[in-house]
Design an enzyme around this catalytic site. Structure first.
Site, PDB file in Angstrom:
ATOM      1  N   ARG A  23       0.624  -1.259   0.162  1.00  0.00           N
ATOM      2  CA  ARG A  23      -0.211  -0.171   0.039  1.00  0.00           C
ATOM      3  C   ARG A  23       0.787   1.240   0.082  1.00  0.00           C
ATOM      4  NH1 ARG A  23      -3.039  -0.515   5.562  1.00  0.00           N
ATOM      5  NH2 ARG A  23      -0.662  -1.251   5.736  1.00  0.00           N
ATOM      6  N   GLU A  28       7.963   7.403  11.161  1.00  0.00           N
ATOM      7  CA  GLU A  28       7.797   8.568  12.425  1.00  0.00           C
ATOM      8  C   GLU A  28       8.936   9.377  11.818  1.00  0.00           C
ATOM      9  OE1 GLU A  28       9.053   7.949  16.672  1.00  0.00           O
ATOM     10  OE2 GLU A  28       6.820   8.037  16.603  1.00  0.00           O
ATOM     11  N   GLN A  47       9.528  26.269  15.403  1.00  0.00           N
ATOM     12  CA  GLN A  47       8.989  26.920  14.211  1.00  0.00           C
ATOM     13  C   GLN A  47       9.314  25.669  13.141  1.00  0.00           C
ATOM     14  OE1 GLN A  47      10.285  31.003  13.294  1.00  0.00           O
ATOM     15  NE2 GLN A  47      10.454  30.556  11.201  1.00  0.00           N
ATOM     16  N   ASP A  48       8.175  25.452  12.169  1.00  0.00           N
ATOM     17  CA  ASP A  48       8.765  24.750  10.961  1.00  0.00           C
ATOM     18  C   ASP A  48       8.296  25.649   9.721  1.00  0.00           C
ATOM     19  OD1 ASP A  48       8.674  22.680  12.513  1.00  0.00           O
ATOM     20  OD2 ASP A  48       6.668  21.774  11.787  1.00  0.00           O
ATOM     21  N   ARG A  59      19.265  27.966  -2.613  1.00  0.00           N
ATOM     22  CA  ARG A  59      18.994  28.898  -1.449  1.00  0.00           C
ATOM     23  C   ARG A  59      20.013  28.938  -0.540  1.00  0.00           C
ATOM     24  NH1 ARG A  59      13.756  30.402  -1.895  1.00  0.00           N
ATOM     25  NH2 ARG A  59      12.511  29.142  -3.611  1.00  0.00           N
ATOM     26  N   HIS A  62      22.951  30.781   4.407  1.00  0.00           N
ATOM     27  CA  HIS A  62      22.218  31.606   5.443  1.00  0.00           C
ATOM     28  C   HIS A  62      22.511  31.173   6.709  1.00  0.00           C
ATOM     29  CE1 HIS A  62      19.362  32.284   1.976  1.00  0.00           C
ATOM     30  NE2 HIS A  62      20.211  33.016   1.695  1.00  0.00           N
ATOM     31  N   LYS A  72      18.736  23.510  12.939  1.00  0.00           N
ATOM     32  CA  LYS A  72      17.796  23.212  12.148  1.00  0.00           C
ATOM     33  C   LYS A  72      17.772  21.582  11.624  1.00  0.00           C
ATOM     34  CE  LYS A  72      18.346  27.521   9.286  1.00  0.00           C
ATOM     35  NZ  LYS A  72      18.744  27.948   8.161  1.00  0.00           N
ATOM     36  N   TYR A 132      12.019  22.107   7.212  1.00  0.00           N
ATOM     37  CA  TYR A 132      12.866  22.101   8.156  1.00  0.00           C
ATOM     38  C   TYR A 132      12.283  22.672   9.398  1.00  0.00           C
ATOM     39  CZ  TYR A 132      14.047  27.061   6.605  1.00  0.00           C
ATOM     40  OH  TYR A 132      13.962  28.162   5.988  1.00  0.00           O
ATOM     41  N   ASP A 170      20.788  36.968  -2.630  1.00  0.00           N
ATOM     42  CA  ASP A 170      22.219  36.157  -2.223  1.00  0.00           C
ATOM     43  C   ASP A 170      23.177  36.310  -3.295  1.00  0.00           C
ATOM     44  OD1 ASP A 170      20.752  34.754  -0.344  1.00  0.00           O
ATOM     45  OD2 ASP A 170      20.198  32.896  -1.584  1.00  0.00           O
TER      46      ASP A 170
END
Length: 182
Positions: A23, A28, A47-48, A59, A62, A72, A132, A170
């Site tokens: 299936r 988790e 925070q997500d 990206r 940073h 993170k 993240y 950037d």
């Protein structure tokens, strides 16, 4: 969940235990108690964040400075990226070194990037959804970044320069040695 050490202390790859059948699959993706036990860190994520990007979008690199620094836990929900963490911790034995990890929806790996690291990724698939968790809230005034193509760091992004798409913001970031000194 299995913890895999990287060449830089503090950065970990986490590999979930997948339960597959005809299936599909289940796993988790995060369990705070198990995460703390495996990594021996006292992290509480608050925070997500999620982004969607096309092939070649880069990206980074940073970070957040000072009291707003963030650890993170990153992963890919769809597609494939090359994820990079650069050690910017003054006094670290691996200062200025980086770790690259291939993250994809297929391998379901996660990458833990501790505070004091610059972070970035480039999309290697047609598109990618990147997710993240952060242990501190974003603060615009604490933003710091360096150019992805800094010659001191010599990061192999797995794509040619003409395949990479970087934001204007950037492209004007400084070089590593202009901000970070041993």
């Amino acid at each position: 969940m299995k913890l895999i050490d990287t060449a830089i202390e503090g950065c970990f790859i986490l590999e979930p235990r997948l339960f597959n059948d005809d299936r599909g699959y289940f796993f988790e993706s995060f369990n705070e108690a198990q995460f703390r036990n495996l990594t021996q860190t006292d992290i509480h994520f608050v925070q997500d964040n999620q982004s969607f990007s096309k092939f070649g979008v880069l990206r980074g690199l940073h970070a957040q400075n000072g009291d707003h620094a963030q650890a993170k836990l990153v992963r890919v929900l769809q597609g494939e990226v090359l994820d990079v963490a650069v050690d910017a911790r003054k006094g670290s034995a691996t200062f200025g070194e980086h770790v690259s990890v291939l993250l994809s929806a297929g391998n379901q790996k996660q990458f833990f990037v501790p505070k004091g690291f610059l972070h970035g990724f480039v999309v290697l698939s047609e598109t990618a959804e990147f997710f993240y968790k952060c242990d501190n809230y974003y603060n615009k005034g604490a933003e710091v970044g360096i150019r992805y193509d800094d010659p001191t760091l010599n990061i192999d992004w797995s794509l040619s320069k003409d395949q990479i798409s970087v934001s204007e913001k950037d492209l004007i970031l400084p070089q590593f040695n202009d901000i970070f000194q041993r």
